[in-house]
Every structure is written in C-alpha cells, then in structure tokens.
Scaffold this active site. Structure first.
Site, PDB file in Angstrom:
ATOM      1  N   GLY A  46      -8.220 -15.346   9.446  1.00  0.00           N
ATOM      2  CA  GLY A  46      -8.405 -16.795   9.438  1.00  0.00           C
ATOM      3  C   GLY A  46      -9.221 -17.214  10.644  1.00  0.00           C
ATOM      4  CD  GLN A  51      -9.563 -19.404  16.229  1.00  0.00           C
ATOM      5  OE1 GLN A  51      -9.477 -19.543  15.011  1.00  0.00           O
ATOM      6  NE2 GLN A  51      -9.196 -18.294  16.842  1.00  0.00           N
ATOM      7  CB  CYS A  91      -4.860 -15.811  18.404  1.00  0.00           C
ATOM      8  SG  CYS A  91      -6.013 -17.198  18.296  1.00  0.00           S
ATOM      9  CG  LEU A  92      -9.941 -13.546  15.515  1.00  0.00           C
ATOM     10  CD1 LEU A  92     -10.912 -14.088  14.476  1.00  0.00           C
ATOM     11  CD2 LEU A  92     -10.140 -12.044  15.715  1.00  0.00           C
ATOM     12  CG  HIS A 133      -2.499 -18.700  13.863  1.00  0.00           C
ATOM     13  ND1 HIS A 133      -1.962 -17.811  14.782  1.00  0.00           N
ATOM     14  CD2 HIS A 133      -3.822 -18.810  14.193  1.00  0.00           C
ATOM     15  CE1 HIS A 133      -2.921 -17.433  15.628  1.00  0.00           C
ATOM     16  NE2 HIS A 133      -4.058 -18.028  15.287  1.00  0.00           N
ATOM     17  CD  GLU A 134      -6.443 -19.716  11.412  1.00  0.00           C
ATOM     18  OE1 GLU A 134      -6.999 -20.297  12.359  1.00  0.00           O
ATOM     19  OE2 GLU A 134      -6.283 -18.485  11.388  1.00  0.00           O
ATOM     20  CG  HIS A 137      -6.425 -22.266  16.232  1.00  0.00           C
ATOM     21  ND1 HIS A 137      -6.483 -21.984  17.578  1.00  0.00           N
ATOM     22  CD2 HIS A 137      -6.243 -21.064  15.617  1.00  0.00           C
ATOM     23  CE1 HIS A 137      -6.343 -20.673  17.767  1.00  0.00           C
ATOM     24  NE2 HIS A 137      -6.189 -20.091  16.583  1.00  0.00           N
TER      25      HIS A 137
HETATM   26  O1  GNR Z   1      -6.766 -12.441  12.410  1.00  0.00           O
HETATM   27  C1  GNR Z   1      -5.709 -13.029  12.656  1.00  0.00           C
HETATM   28  N1  GNR Z   1      -4.531 -12.417  12.370  1.00  0.00           N
HETATM   29  C2  GNR Z   1      -3.312 -13.058  12.436  1.00  0.00           C
HETATM   30  C3  GNR Z   1      -2.157 -12.273  12.387  1.00  0.00           C
HETATM   31  C4  GNR Z   1      -0.914 -12.860  12.441  1.00  0.00           C
HETATM   32  C5  GNR Z   1      -0.803 -14.220  12.513  1.00  0.00           C
HETATM   33  C6  GNR Z   1      -1.927 -15.022  12.560  1.00  0.00           C
HETATM   34  C7  GNR Z   1      -3.184 -14.441  12.518  1.00  0.00           C
HETATM   35  S1  GNR Z   1      -4.596 -15.452  12.548  1.00  0.00           S
HETATM   36  C8  GNR Z   1      -5.736 -14.354  13.303  1.00  0.00           C
HETATM   37  C9  GNR Z   1      -7.122 -14.973  13.339  1.00  0.00           C
HETATM   38  C10 GNR Z   1      -7.084 -16.205  14.215  1.00  0.00           C
HETATM   39  O2  GNR Z   1      -6.981 -16.181  15.400  1.00  0.00           O
HETATM   40  N2  GNR Z   1      -7.101 -17.350  13.597  1.00  0.00           N
HETATM   41  O3  GNR Z   1      -7.009 -18.498  14.283  1.00  0.00           O
HETATM   42 NI    NI Z   2      -5.971 -18.029  16.124  1.00  0.00          NI
END
Ligand code: GNR
Ligand code: NI
Length: 167
Positions: A46, A51, A91-92, A133-134, A137
């Site tokens: 995601g 980001q 998270c990236l 999670h997104e 953000h």
């Molecule tokens: O790639 C991603 N893997 C992930 C694994 C567990 C919970 C959430 C994520 S999201 C993350 C990509 C990202 O940072 N999205 O904002």
């Molecule tokens: Ni993230």
C-alpha cells in the site's frame, strides 16, 4: 513513469493532514499511476499520497500475491468497524522497523475509485490492516505512533543515526 521519493520518518511532512480530492484531473490520474509504480517497485502492499509528499486523500493498495489487483481509494471514509486484531506492521516510511499494532478487525469503507465512481468495501485480514494503516497516513499518523512513547523515542534515534551514517 517515474518512481517517486518516499518521505522517511521522522519527517514533519508525514504529519500533514491530506485534503479531499475535488476533481479527478489528469494530474491526479498521473499521480495515481506513479504511486502504483512506486508501491510495486518498493515493494509494498500500500502507499498513501502523504508518503510521496502530496497531501491529498489518495491511497493505492495491492495485497494480492500476484501483484495484479490494484485498488485505488480516493477520499475514503470509514463507515463501520468491529472487533480487534493485532498484526505486525511495517511501513515504507519507517524502513526496517516492524511491530505489533492493534486495530479494528473488520471495517467497511466508502471511497471513490480512479474513475470517480463511489464504491463500498468490506475488509478483514491484511486488507483491513492495510486500509487502516493508509487512512492513518492521510490523517498524518505513522504506525509507530500506535506504539509506546519509549519505543517511539528509540525508533526515532535509530532512524536518525542511520540517516547520519548514509551521508
Ligand atoms: O508494504 C507495507 N506492508 C505492510 C505490512 C503490514 C502492515 C501495513 C503495511 S503497509 C506497508 C506499505 C506502507 O508503508 N504503506 O503506507
Ligand atoms: Ni506506511
């Protein structure tokens, strides 16, 4: 189709609150395409526009194993949630850090797709985790903010140290 730079925590721009998209212009479509390419290249499941330092309510997600099920969520709204679940998140924008986060187990959201059509989506499992999670953000919240204050201090100093070592 350029890969976009991803903001790295700690960065104040990760705490900006994204604004609603009011028209899906060519510029927005180009951004969505670049975000998808950036997510696949990372690789990640995601990516939120926050980001890549664009503060609009746009999310791309692909939780499929085959990386061919892109979902685009514009102006997403949570309409229902139930239960609790803990999942190990990463998270990236916080590379190399993984920890358990408690979130709702099942959710239902409403959003627009890339064609500007309204849709509803019920999610559980990894898709539910990823959407929450997104959506965080877009509100300026990074997953580490769900962890204890002590863990946040440790993560910040670890990432700042790593940044110093790469320059
Ligand atoms: O790639 C991603 N893997 C992930 C694994 C567990 C919970 C959430 C994520 S999201 C993350 C990509 C990202 O940072 N999205 O904002
Ligand atoms: Ni993230």
């Amino acid at each position: 189709m350029p890969i976009l730079p991803i903001l790295q925590y700690p960065d104040d721009r990760l705490h900006k609150v994204a604004k609603k998209v009011d028209s899906i212009s060519g510029e927005v479509l180009k951004l969505i395409s670049d975000m998808a390419e950036t997510m696949y290249a990372a690789p990640g499941i995601g990516l939120a526009a926050t980001q890549v330092d664009v503060h609009l309510q746009i999310i791309v997600i692909d939780v499929s194993e085959t990386h061919n099920d892109l979902q685009v969520l514009i102006n997403p709204e949570l309409v229902y949630s139930e239960g609790e679940n803990k999942y190990e998140e990463g998270c990236l924008s916080v590379p190399g850090i993984y920890d358990l986060v408690q979130r709702a187990e099942k959710i239902e959201i409403r959003a627009l797709n890339a064609q500007g059509e309204k849709f509803a989506l019920k999610a559980e499992g990894i898709l539910s985790v990823c959407i929450q999670h997104e959506m965080d953000h877009l509100k300026g919240i990074v997953f580490v903010e769900h962890l204890s204050h002590l863990k946040q201090v440790r993560i910040r100093s670890k990432l700042k140290k790593r940044l110093r070592e790469t320059f």
